[in-house]
Motif scaffolding. Structure first.
Motif: not given
Ligand code: XLS
Ligand code: NI
Ligand code: NI
Length: 434
Positions: A30-46, A329-335
């Motif tokens: 939930d931490e905001m970094v550059m105006g967005k939560p980290m969850r939405d920046h990093l977009r982790f995938a398993v 990232f736009t549609s991408g993420g960190t898989n």
């Protein structure tokens, strides 16, 4: 509920002073970094394949993991899905990725394999209604089964091309149904073992045609996600046509797909190609084909694709710096295209690997964001290229000719004075953040 993860509960953010083995020290979703939560920046995938389908084999040894869901029945496949979704929940993973072969048993023929896939897709869809985990991308495994030993789209046998095309269709349908945000094509065996038996021109043309059909079908079904190609230079094939980002970009241009297809870049594949991860990202960004990343790390000594979980903060920081610099990232993420070491047998190892990977990425990402906000690298670059702002310099990029430039060099007695590239100073600068 399965009992696979025992008493392991949801992983919480504890901060850097925490000492629990299973907590996030840097990843605070939930931490905001550059105006967005980290969850939405990093977009982790398993990645389903490494975590739930891979049995721990290596070239000299068989299965080390003996998971209760290993087997070829639909019950096994459902059990595997139950455990997978339990892990997504434990990790708070926003995304997952899968190949058809990871999630369903192989049928006796194409029709049965497709039925099995569709059944599991429905099972996933029901689970996804009750959780926050979404599909980052789906893909087809066109490399494990012996039918693909000489390639999929590049196979000399047109029946394999047909089988592959039909398989990709079913996997695109599955991805679309699960509202996947991208569809990936990794050409594991699209290349050659020996040139002695290979018609390279025909194989490349067939692959170009195949990709064009994928793109047509995306539009036909109204799939809004991105189509991503994943470069890798070799392994399993001796040589793969999607060697690296630059090669893939040329391929897309040749077959008229630049601007349509983007790239999924993997750290380990960059290393195999003799590049750094940030090089591959920079090449994709410079050609407007950056899509997503497969995060892992290669062993720098062994020289093969070891797919380990990341553990090098400066490396990760530079990768995310280039991603942020391109707008994120736009549609991408960190898989996490990463697997356990084969001695890491316990369920807790699987959780710890992801927790550590997410933390390393978060730490590198925060360093990258701090560098972005500080702007030191951007300023240094702007200074370095400042000369190009002048009208004379701009004129050389449009309108000027070799003759007119020569006249100006003589008239103004142009005599370039070299200036420092400041590499060490910039390396020291990066070190302040990582
Ligand atoms: C293998 C690839 C593969 C792709 C998906 O080296 O990284 O896992 O990401 O087919
Ligand atoms: Ni890989
Ligand atoms: Ni990958």
């Amino acid at each position: 509920m399965t009992d696979f993860f025992g008493d392991i509960t949801r992983i919480e953010y504890e901060g850097q002073d925490g000492n629990s083995a299973l907590s996030f020290k840097h990843y605070n979703a939930d931490e905001m970094v550059m105006g967005k939560p980290m969850r939405d920046h990093l977009r982790f995938a398993v990645a389903y394949w490494h975590s739930f389908a891979w049995p721990g084999t290596d070239p000299f040894g068989g299965e080390t993991f003996q998971r209760p869901w290993f087997g070829d029945t639909m019950d096994h496949a459902r059990h595997k899905a139950d455990v997978a979704f339990e892990m997504f929940d434990i990790l708070g993973a926003p995304f997952f990725c899968f190949h058809d072969a990871d999630v369903r048993p192989e049928g006796a023929d194409f029709a049965e394999s497709t039925r099995n896939l569709n059944e599991i897709v429905d099972y996933f869809a029901a689970k996804m209604e009750n959780c926050d985990t979404r599909l980052l991308w789906g893909t087809a495994n066109l490399f494990s089964n012996r039918r693909f030993m000489a390639g999929a789209a590049t196979n000399p046998d047109p029946d394999v091309f047909a089988y592959s095309a039909a398989t990709v269709k079913t996997c695109m349908d599955a991805t679309h149904k699960l509202r996947g945000e991208n569809y990936v094509l990794w050409g594991g065996r699209e290349g050659y073992e020996t040139l002695l038996n290979t018609d390279m021109r025909a194989e490349m043309d067939h692959m170009g045609r195949f990709l064009n059909m994928v793109f047509e079908y995306k539009h036909k079904i109204g799939f809004k996600g991105a189509i991503l190609m994943e470069p890798k230079p070799q392994e399993p094939s001796k040589h793969q046509y999607d060697y690296d980002a630059a090669t893939c970009y040329s391929f897309l241009q040749k077959y008229g797909l630049e601007g349509e297809v983007k790239l999924n870049l993997e750290q380990g594949h960059a290393i195999l190609a003799g590049h750094s991860f940030e090089h591959e990202i920079a090449v994709a960004v410079a050609n407007d084909v950056f899509g997503s990343i497969d995060m892992n790390r290669n062993d720098y000594q062994s020289g093969w694709d070891t797919d380990q979980f990341p553990n090098n903060v400066p490396e990760v920081a530079l990768a995310y710096y280039h991603i942020l610099n391109a707008g994120g990232f736009t549609s991408g993420g960190t898989n996490f295209d990463a697997k356990l070491r084969r001695q890491s047998l316990d369920p807790v190892d699987l959780i710890a690997a992801h927790v550590g990977g997410m933390d390393i990425c978060a730490r590198g990402f925060k360093a990258a964001a701090a560098m972005m906000m500080d702007g030191g690298l951007a300023t240094a670059q702007a200074t370095r290229y400042a000369g190009w702002k002048t009208p004379d310099a701009q004129e050389m990029l449009s309108g000027a000719s070799l003759e007119s430039i020569t006249e100006r060099v003589l008239r103004d007695n142009i005599n370039p004075v070299p200036s420092s590239g400041r590499q060490e100073i910039l390396e020291n600068y990066v070190n302040r953040f990582v």
